[in-house]
Design a protein around this motif. Sequence first.
Motif, PDB file in Angstrom:
ATOM      1  N   GLY B  16      58.451  70.193  47.571  1.00 34.45           N
ATOM      2  CA  GLY B  16      59.374  71.333  48.169  1.00 34.45           C
ATOM      3  C   GLY B  16      59.444  71.501  49.639  1.00 34.45           C
ATOM      4  O   GLY B  16      60.654  71.681  50.435  1.00 34.45           O
ATOM      5  N   GLU B  17      58.380  71.201  50.357  1.00 33.40           N
ATOM      6  CA  GLU B  17      58.221  71.312  51.758  1.00 33.40           C
ATOM      7  C   GLU B  17      58.760  70.001  52.290  1.00 33.40           C
ATOM      8  O   GLU B  17      58.978  68.984  51.678  1.00 33.40           O
ATOM      9  N   ASN B  18      59.200  70.127  53.434  1.00 33.20           N
ATOM     10  CA  ASN B  18      59.535  68.879  54.459  1.00 33.20           C
ATOM     11  C   ASN B  18      58.381  68.314  55.174  1.00 33.20           C
ATOM     12  O   ASN B  18      57.311  69.040  55.397  1.00 33.20           O
ATOM     13  N   ALA B  19      57.989  66.957  55.311  1.00 37.11           N
ATOM     14  CA  ALA B  19      57.373  66.269  55.905  1.00 37.11           C
ATOM     15  C   ALA B  19      57.919  65.503  57.064  1.00 37.11           C
ATOM     16  O   ALA B  19      58.894  64.665  57.037  1.00 37.11           O
ATOM     17  N   SER B  58      69.253  58.600  55.191  1.00 39.25           N
ATOM     18  CA  SER B  58      69.477  58.067  53.815  1.00 39.25           C
ATOM     19  C   SER B  58      68.754  58.667  53.098  1.00 39.25           C
ATOM     20  O   SER B  58      67.413  58.963  52.906  1.00 39.25           O
ATOM     21  N   GLY B  59      69.582  59.446  52.255  1.00 40.95           N
ATOM     22  CA  GLY B  59      69.306  60.438  51.185  1.00 40.95           C
ATOM     23  C   GLY B  59      68.322  61.509  51.881  1.00 40.95           C
ATOM     24  O   GLY B  59      68.972  62.081  52.710  1.00 40.95           O
ATOM     25  N   ARG B  60      67.066  61.746  51.215  1.00 40.78           N
ATOM     26  CA  ARG B  60      66.410  62.924  51.789  1.00 40.78           C
ATOM     27  C   ARG B  60      65.569  62.403  53.118  1.00 40.78           C
ATOM     28  O   ARG B  60      64.699  63.185  53.554  1.00 40.78           O
ATOM     29  N   LEU B  61      65.876  61.234  53.764  1.00 39.85           N
ATOM     30  CA  LEU B  61      65.290  60.546  54.954  1.00 39.85           C
ATOM     31  C   LEU B  61      66.134  60.923  56.113  1.00 39.85           C
ATOM     32  O   LEU B  61      67.332  60.798  56.091  1.00 39.85           O
ATOM     33  N   ARG B  62      65.341  61.257  57.278  1.00 38.64           N
ATOM     34  CA  ARG B  62      66.118  61.518  58.409  1.00 38.64           C
ATOM     35  C   ARG B  62      65.164  60.961  59.322  1.00 38.64           C
ATOM     36  O   ARG B  62      64.034  61.145  59.530  1.00 38.64           O
ATOM     37  N   VAL B  63      65.786  59.927  60.173  1.00 38.81           N
ATOM     38  CA  VAL B  63      64.919  59.098  61.350  1.00 38.81           C
ATOM     39  C   VAL B  63      65.744  59.396  62.561  1.00 38.81           C
ATOM     40  O   VAL B  63      66.998  59.425  62.698  1.00 38.81           O
ATOM     41  N   THR B  64      64.961  59.525  63.436  1.00 40.32           N
ATOM     42  CA  THR B  64      65.542  59.835  64.736  1.00 40.32           C
ATOM     43  C   THR B  64      64.669  58.835  65.909  1.00 40.32           C
ATOM     44  O   THR B  64      63.551  58.232  65.570  1.00 40.32           O
ATOM     45  N   ILE B  76      60.926  63.605  56.095  1.00 40.39           N
ATOM     46  CA  ILE B  76      61.344  63.559  54.411  1.00 40.39           C
ATOM     47  C   ILE B  76      61.545  65.199  53.980  1.00 40.39           C
ATOM     48  O   ILE B  76      60.755  65.841  54.167  1.00 40.39           O
ATOM     49  N   THR B  77      62.975  65.425  53.633  1.00 36.68           N
ATOM     50  CA  THR B  77      63.130  66.575  53.111  1.00 36.68           C
ATOM     51  C   THR B  77      62.714  67.059  51.655  1.00 36.68           C
ATOM     52  O   THR B  77      62.783  66.032  50.847  1.00 36.68           O
ATOM     53  N   ALA B  78      62.582  68.002  51.207  1.00 36.19           N
ATOM     54  CA  ALA B  78      62.162  68.502  49.832  1.00 36.19           C
ATOM     55  C   ALA B  78      61.323  67.421  49.439  1.00 36.19           C
ATOM     56  O   ALA B  78      61.647  66.874  48.167  1.00 36.19           O
ATOM     57  N   SER B  79      59.989  67.316  49.509  1.00 34.51           N
ATOM     58  CA  SER B  79      59.080  66.525  49.231  1.00 34.51           C
ATOM     59  C   SER B  79      58.829  66.462  47.786  1.00 34.51           C
ATOM     60  O   SER B  79      58.656  67.807  47.308  1.00 34.51           O
ATOM     61  N   ARG B  80      58.558  65.382  47.250  1.00 32.33           N
ATOM     62  CA  ARG B  80      58.004  65.453  45.877  1.00 32.33           C
ATOM     63  C   ARG B  80      56.787  64.913  45.465  1.00 32.33           C
ATOM     64  O   ARG B  80      56.441  64.027  46.600  1.00 32.33           O
TER      65      ARG B  80
END
Lengths: 113, 114
Positions: B16-19, B58-64, B76-80
């Motif tokens: 549930g945390e972000n990475a 892309s989905g739960r991924l955000r790249v800068t 990575i948001t809302a990690s599983r």
Amino acid sequence: KAGVTQTPRYLIKTRGQQVTLSCSPISGHRSVSWYQQTPGQGLQFLFEYFSETQRNKGNFPGRFSGRQFSNSRSEMNVSTLELGDSALYLCASRLLAGAGEQFFGPGTRLTVL
Amino acid sequence: SQQGEEDPQALSIQEGENATMNCSYKTSINNLQWYRQNSGRGLVHLILIRSNEREKHSGRLRVTLDTSKKSSSLLITASRAADTASYFCATDGVGGTSYGKLTFGQGTILTVHP
């Protein structure tokens, strides 16, 4: 569309032998690259082939060689194996040489005894 | 030798945390790609960001990508728990000896606890 396939998946050889690894790219992809992954050196580029021509080569000895066939399938060969050649060998393909997403196969785990 | 460095080397979080993982590189690039690898298996392509792009999702991924600082980050948001893997950034060089060659960072080992 099928992904990149590599054969064999696992291989055990002894020092001094030679080995040939095979890679089939994604259908329509004409560029194939090879990488070596070890715990100490990480992921390192071996070479890239496009239209049956080697376009670039990494910093590896001449014992490492490769080729690409007219159907874009590729093979790499390692002669006179050394213990340090034990690694995961990864093949990757993409549409064109030098650009775009590169998709990897599952790898061949080579163990040299 | 590796082109860049990834930071942190290891990251442990709860579901549930972000990475967030960071990557730095040294030379000019055409694009930067992120990959995931599970337990010494093949690399799974996650996302490609071109040198003229600053952010991509892309989905739960955000790249800068910040080409002035030669750095990139993967969020990575809302990690599983299934996100547990090693994550690598790889740069596609501009030309010369870098042509057609992906240069990889050392990777970040992400562990997501259920």
